[in-house]
Motif scaffolding. Sequence first.
Motif, mmCIF file in Angstrom:
data_model
loop_
_atom_site.group_PDB
_atom_site.id
_atom_site.type_symbol
_atom_site.label_atom_id
_atom_site.label_comp_id
_atom_site.label_asym_id
_atom_site.label_seq_id
_atom_site.Cartn_x
_atom_site.Cartn_y
_atom_site.Cartn_z
ATOM 1 N N ASP A 1 -73.822 -7.142 25.783
ATOM 2 C CA ASP A 1 -74.398 -8.251 26.547
ATOM 3 C C ASP A 1 -75.546 -8.895 25.778
ATOM 4 O O ASP A 1 -76.390 -8.184 25.213
ATOM 5 C CB ASP A 1 -74.939 -7.754 27.891
ATOM 6 N N ASP B 1 -85.998 -14.775 32.730
ATOM 7 C CA ASP B 1 -85.328 -14.391 33.964
ATOM 8 C C ASP B 1 -85.222 -15.606 34.868
ATOM 9 O O ASP B 1 -86.169 -15.988 35.543
ATOM 10 C CB ASP B 1 -86.093 -13.264 34.655
ATOM 11 N N ASN B 2 -84.054 -16.239 34.839
ATOM 12 C CA ASN B 2 -83.771 -17.403 35.676
ATOM 13 C C ASN B 2 -84.873 -18.467 35.580
ATOM 14 O O ASN B 2 -85.543 -18.783 36.564
ATOM 15 C CB ASN B 2 -83.591 -16.977 37.133
ATOM 16 N N SER C 1 -76.983 -25.304 39.396
ATOM 17 C CA SER C 1 -76.775 -24.085 40.188
ATOM 18 C C SER C 1 -75.379 -23.510 40.028
ATOM 19 O O SER C 1 -75.159 -22.318 40.310
ATOM 20 C CB SER C 1 -77.048 -24.370 41.672
ATOM 21 N N ARG C 2 -74.415 -24.337 39.569
ATOM 22 C CA ARG C 2 -73.036 -23.864 39.416
ATOM 23 C C ARG C 2 -72.505 -24.367 38.060
ATOM 24 O O ARG C 2 -72.000 -25.474 37.950
ATOM 25 C CB ARG C 2 -72.148 -24.314 40.564
ATOM 26 N N TYR D 1 -76.087 -17.529 29.270
ATOM 27 C CA TYR D 1 -76.543 -16.211 29.724
ATOM 28 C C TYR D 1 -77.848 -15.820 29.023
ATOM 29 O O TYR D 1 -78.785 -15.317 29.664
ATOM 30 C CB TYR D 1 -75.467 -15.166 29.462
ATOM 31 N N GLY E 1 -77.626 -16.701 33.639
ATOM 32 C CA GLY E 1 -76.351 -16.042 33.902
ATOM 33 C C GLY E 1 -75.953 -16.063 35.366
ATOM 34 O O GLY E 1 -74.763 -16.145 35.692
ATOM 35 N N LYS E 2 -76.928 -16.014 36.275
ATOM 36 C CA LYS E 2 -76.621 -16.027 37.705
ATOM 37 C C LYS E 2 -76.012 -17.351 38.144
ATOM 38 O O LYS E 2 -75.413 -17.434 39.226
ATOM 39 C CB LYS E 2 -77.890 -15.740 38.511
ATOM 40 N N ASN E 3 -76.184 -18.395 37.332
ATOM 41 C CA ASN E 3 -75.665 -19.715 37.685
ATOM 42 C C ASN E 3 -74.241 -19.942 37.178
ATOM 43 O O ASN E 3 -73.632 -20.962 37.487
ATOM 44 C CB ASN E 3 -76.569 -20.811 37.112
ATOM 45 N N ALA F 1 -71.326 -8.427 31.178
ATOM 46 C CA ALA F 1 -72.157 -9.046 32.213
ATOM 47 C C ALA F 1 -71.460 -10.201 32.932
ATOM 48 O O ALA F 1 -71.848 -10.543 34.051
ATOM 49 C CB ALA F 1 -73.469 -9.531 31.608
ATOM 50 N N VAL F 2 -70.441 -10.810 32.307
ATOM 51 C CA VAL F 2 -69.751 -11.931 32.944
ATOM 52 C C VAL F 2 -68.319 -11.566 33.326
ATOM 53 O O VAL F 2 -67.513 -12.446 33.636
ATOM 54 C CB VAL F 2 -69.757 -13.186 32.042
ATOM 55 N N VAL G 1 -67.156 -13.069 36.516
ATOM 56 C CA VAL G 1 -67.130 -14.539 36.609
ATOM 57 C C VAL G 1 -65.693 -15.008 36.383
ATOM 58 O O VAL G 1 -65.052 -14.578 35.417
ATOM 59 C CB VAL G 1 -68.076 -15.171 35.568
#
Length: 322
Positions: A29, A35-36, A59-60, A75, A80-82, A94-95, A98
């Motif tokens: 990873d 962090d975001n 956001s997406r 990422y 990565g959360k998005n 980590a993905v 997804v």
Amino acid sequence: MVTAGCGSQDDAATSGQTGRSTATLASLDPQPIADNPAATLPVTVTGADGVAVTITDTSRIVTADQYGTLTETVYALGLGKNLVGRDTASGFPAVASVPDITPGGHSLSAEAILNLRPTVFLTDTTIGPRAVQEQLRAAGVPVVFFDPTRTLAGVPGQIQAVADTLGVPAAGAELSRRTADQIAAATAMAPTDGAKPKIAFLYMRGTAITMMAGPGSGADSLIEALGGVDAGTEAGLTQKFQPITSEAMVASAPDVFLMMSNGLDSIGGLDGLAKIPGVAQTPAGRNQRVVDMQDSVLLSFGPRTGDVLAALATALYTPSAQ
């Protein structure tokens, strides 16, 4: 880190090594630089296709290119959360959850992407068909094209371009600096004395697809940074990838083969490689000298490039324990 095999000859050009050496990363990873991080939006950027695009929402995010570079970069920027959609080449753990929007390999599906309700789609011309990317634009999705060229020199700029598009330029600058420093440190691992090893990058997917890399493939940039000579370019290949012929293989006379791990396994490992036309007549073939690395990282040319180079240099130049 490196795991190595042992062949039957002792005249290899790199530290007397023979056999297969697999270069591995400490972690598959990428390491996020933040962090975001908060995005400053809206942002208007001009893509590699010359089209100005305004991004109002990150956001997406959906990413798609042949090498997984864009997913890795998003990422590593801490976003990565998005990520709600990614390509098959983005194979790091980590993905894994997804959704893969290119399950068939390199073909995009407009319906599959639109079902993910993306607020921005990052892509380049290594993947298509182009009609799908234009269809997404027509549906109102901001589609940003990036430079498809993969070279070491282009890595920091590509990172910054993605960061600017997503409204996190400061994170991009920090990640670019870290990556450039890691690339410089890894490049310094290559010996500066003695003959440079001649290295041929082979791309294989079973015996039906056997290609040797030439100028502009991206592999030539890695090989140069490793202190080697690209055998395909040296032999006069003119395309990024060309089908292997016995004549071209013998003419290239590589000391080492550089390969993707799954590609090597797809032809039956070292035994299968020996059956490819011309391989047995080369120094690398006689020594069964192969350096391989996981498919999803070898040519990604993203934020892990320095780590990739360091692992390859270790596999290439460190004598294996006998």
